[in-house]
Design a protein around this motif. Structure first.
Motif, short mmCIF file in Angstrom:
data_model
loop_
_atom_site.label_atom_id
_atom_site.label_comp_id
_atom_site.label_asym_id
_atom_site.label_seq_id
_atom_site.Cartn_x
_atom_site.Cartn_y
_atom_site.Cartn_z
N LEU A 16 0.83 -1.21 0.00
CA LEU A 16 0.00 0.00 0.00
C LEU A 16 0.86 1.26 0.00
CD1 LEU A 16 -2.64 -1.08 2.69
CD2 LEU A 16 -2.94 -1.04 0.20
N PRO A 17 0.31 2.38 -0.46
CA PRO A 17 1.05 3.65 -0.38
C PRO A 17 1.21 4.07 1.06
CG PRO A 17 -1.21 4.02 -1.07
CD PRO A 17 -1.01 2.53 -1.10
N PRO A 18 2.22 4.87 1.38
CA PRO A 18 2.48 5.23 2.78
C PRO A 18 1.43 6.16 3.37
CG PRO A 18 3.96 6.43 1.31
CD PRO A 18 3.24 5.42 0.47
N PHE A 19 1.19 5.97 4.64
CA PHE A 19 0.33 6.87 5.41
C PHE A 19 1.07 8.19 5.61
CE2 PHE A 19 -0.73 8.43 9.76
CZ PHE A 19 -2.10 8.65 9.60
N PRO A 20 0.42 9.33 5.38
CA PRO A 20 1.09 10.64 5.53
C PRO A 20 1.27 11.01 7.00
CG PRO A 20 -1.20 10.95 4.91
CD PRO A 20 -0.95 9.47 4.87
N SER A 21 2.37 10.58 7.57
CA SER A 21 2.64 10.80 8.99
C SER A 21 3.03 12.24 9.29
CB SER A 21 3.78 9.88 9.44
OG SER A 21 3.42 8.52 9.30
N LEU A 22 2.97 12.59 10.55
CA LEU A 22 3.44 13.91 10.99
C LEU A 22 4.96 14.00 10.85
CD1 LEU A 22 1.46 14.42 14.34
CD2 LEU A 22 0.90 15.34 12.08
N THR A 23 5.43 15.21 10.61
CA THR A 23 6.86 15.47 10.59
C THR A 23 7.22 16.34 11.79
OG1 THR A 23 6.53 17.37 9.13
CG2 THR A 23 6.98 15.25 8.07
N MET A 24 8.50 16.58 11.99
CA MET A 24 8.93 17.28 13.21
C MET A 24 8.26 18.64 13.44
SD MET A 24 10.81 15.36 15.07
CE MET A 24 11.75 16.44 16.17
N PRO A 25 8.01 19.45 12.41
CA PRO A 25 7.33 20.73 12.67
C PRO A 25 5.92 20.57 13.24
CG PRO A 25 8.42 20.78 10.55
CD PRO A 25 8.46 19.36 11.00
N PHE A 153 -7.89 3.59 5.47
CA PHE A 153 -7.35 4.54 4.49
C PHE A 153 -6.69 3.89 3.27
CE2 PHE A 153 -6.59 6.54 8.78
CZ PHE A 153 -7.75 7.31 8.76
N GLY A 154 -6.52 2.57 3.31
CA GLY A 154 -5.82 1.90 2.21
C GLY A 154 -4.36 2.34 2.14
N GLU A 155 -3.75 2.58 3.32
CA GLU A 155 -2.39 3.08 3.38
C GLU A 155 -1.55 2.25 4.35
OE1 GLU A 155 -3.45 7.79 2.43
OE2 GLU A 155 -3.29 7.08 4.50
N ARG A 156 -0.24 2.37 4.21
CA ARG A 156 0.72 1.60 5.02
C ARG A 156 1.32 2.48 6.10
NH1 ARG A 156 5.82 1.96 3.54
NH2 ARG A 156 5.17 2.29 1.37
N ASN A 183 3.52 9.79 16.03
CA ASN A 183 2.68 9.20 14.99
C ASN A 183 1.86 8.02 15.48
OD1 ASN A 183 2.91 10.70 12.41
ND2 ASN A 183 5.10 10.42 12.82
N ASP A 184 2.27 7.36 16.55
CA ASP A 184 1.40 6.36 17.16
C ASP A 184 0.09 7.00 17.60
OD1 ASP A 184 2.61 3.92 16.87
OD2 ASP A 184 3.31 3.75 18.93
N ALA A 185 0.20 8.14 18.28
CA ALA A 185 -1.00 8.83 18.75
C ALA A 185 -1.76 9.46 17.58
CB ALA A 185 -0.62 9.90 19.77
N TYR A 186 -1.03 10.01 16.61
CA TYR A 186 -1.67 10.67 15.48
C TYR A 186 -2.46 9.67 14.62
CZ TYR A 186 -2.07 13.08 10.98
OH TYR A 186 -2.55 13.62 9.80
N ALA A 187 -1.87 8.52 14.35
CA ALA A 187 -2.57 7.51 13.54
C ALA A 187 -3.83 7.03 14.26
CB ALA A 187 -1.64 6.33 13.26
N ALA A 188 -3.73 6.88 15.58
CA ALA A 188 -4.91 6.49 16.35
C ALA A 188 -6.00 7.55 16.24
CB ALA A 188 -4.52 6.28 17.82
N MET A 189 -5.62 8.82 16.31
CA MET A 189 -6.59 9.91 16.18
C MET A 189 -7.24 9.88 14.81
SD MET A 189 -8.12 12.47 17.47
CE MET A 189 -9.01 13.94 16.97
#
Length: 202
Positions: A16-25, A153-156, A183-189
């Motif tokens: 699957l395409p990557p999940f758009p995770s949070l970045t440091m900013p 989301f059909g994402e990895r 990103n553990d918390a963000y993906a859960a949200m």
């Protein structure tokens, strides 16, 4: 109950395409009293947060964990990674955990809740284990965050094993640790919000 619902296999998720995770900013490391004061002001306006904890791994038989060492919360746009060395950081994190007006949603939270109760002196309130929501839909096994992201989301969603087993009690966290926790918390949200709104990948 629909017994046909099954979590996707690891091999399928890998394609699957990557999940758009949070970045440091997008991540706020809360490590000082001033950080805690500012984070508290922002978190007071939230009613739902993604939630998780991290603890230093134990490698000796019968060794008891002194975690959690990190508590992380996330909205749909930002994450707050609390280190718990400073009393002010513990106080703000503890207030969010104790709040009955802020829903905290995450995955596989049974051990997290026990550790929080031991460290903070009380179990957290208004906690939702997202796996229970999937079981109500008909999934027989726990999905976990990776499978849930794939379903919704059909994402990895990628998780670093090196970061997962790192020293979360360290006073100086690495960028990899901070992003892992955030990103553990963000993906859960994101998953919880999608479940609540009825959105799902086709």
């Amino acid at each position: 109950m629909n017994d046909r619902l099954q979590a996707p296999e690891k091999e399928a998720i890998a394609l699957l395409p990557p999940f758009p995770s949070l970045t440091m900013p997008d991540v706020w490391l809360v490590a000082t009293a001033r950080d805690a004061e500012l984070a508290d002001a922002e978190l007071r306006g939230q009613t739902v947060l993604g939630f998780d904890t991290e603890s230093k791994p134990t490698f000796v038989r019968n060794e008891t964990s002194e975690g959690p060492h990190i508590v992380q919360f996330a909205s749909l746009t930002k994450a707050y990674v609390f280190q718990l060395h400073d009393p002010a950081c513990r106080a703000v994190a503890g207030a969010v955990l104790a709040s009955r007006s802020v829903t905290k949603a995450g995955f596989g939270l049974a051990s997290d809740v026990k550790q929080i109760a031991a460290k903070f002196g009380a179990a957290p309130n208004a906690v939702v284990d997202i796996d229970t929501l999937f079981r109500r839909q008909g999934y027989r096994k726990e999905l976990g965050v990776k499978a849930a992201v794939a379903v919704m989301f059909g994402e990895r969603f990628s998780k670093s094993k090196k970061a997962a087993t790192s020293n979360w009690a360290a006073r100086q966290l690495t960028p990899a640790q901070i992003l892992y926790a955030a990103n553990d918390a963000y993906a859960a949200m994101c998953v919880f919000h999608a479940l609540q709104s009825g959105a799902q990948a086709s």
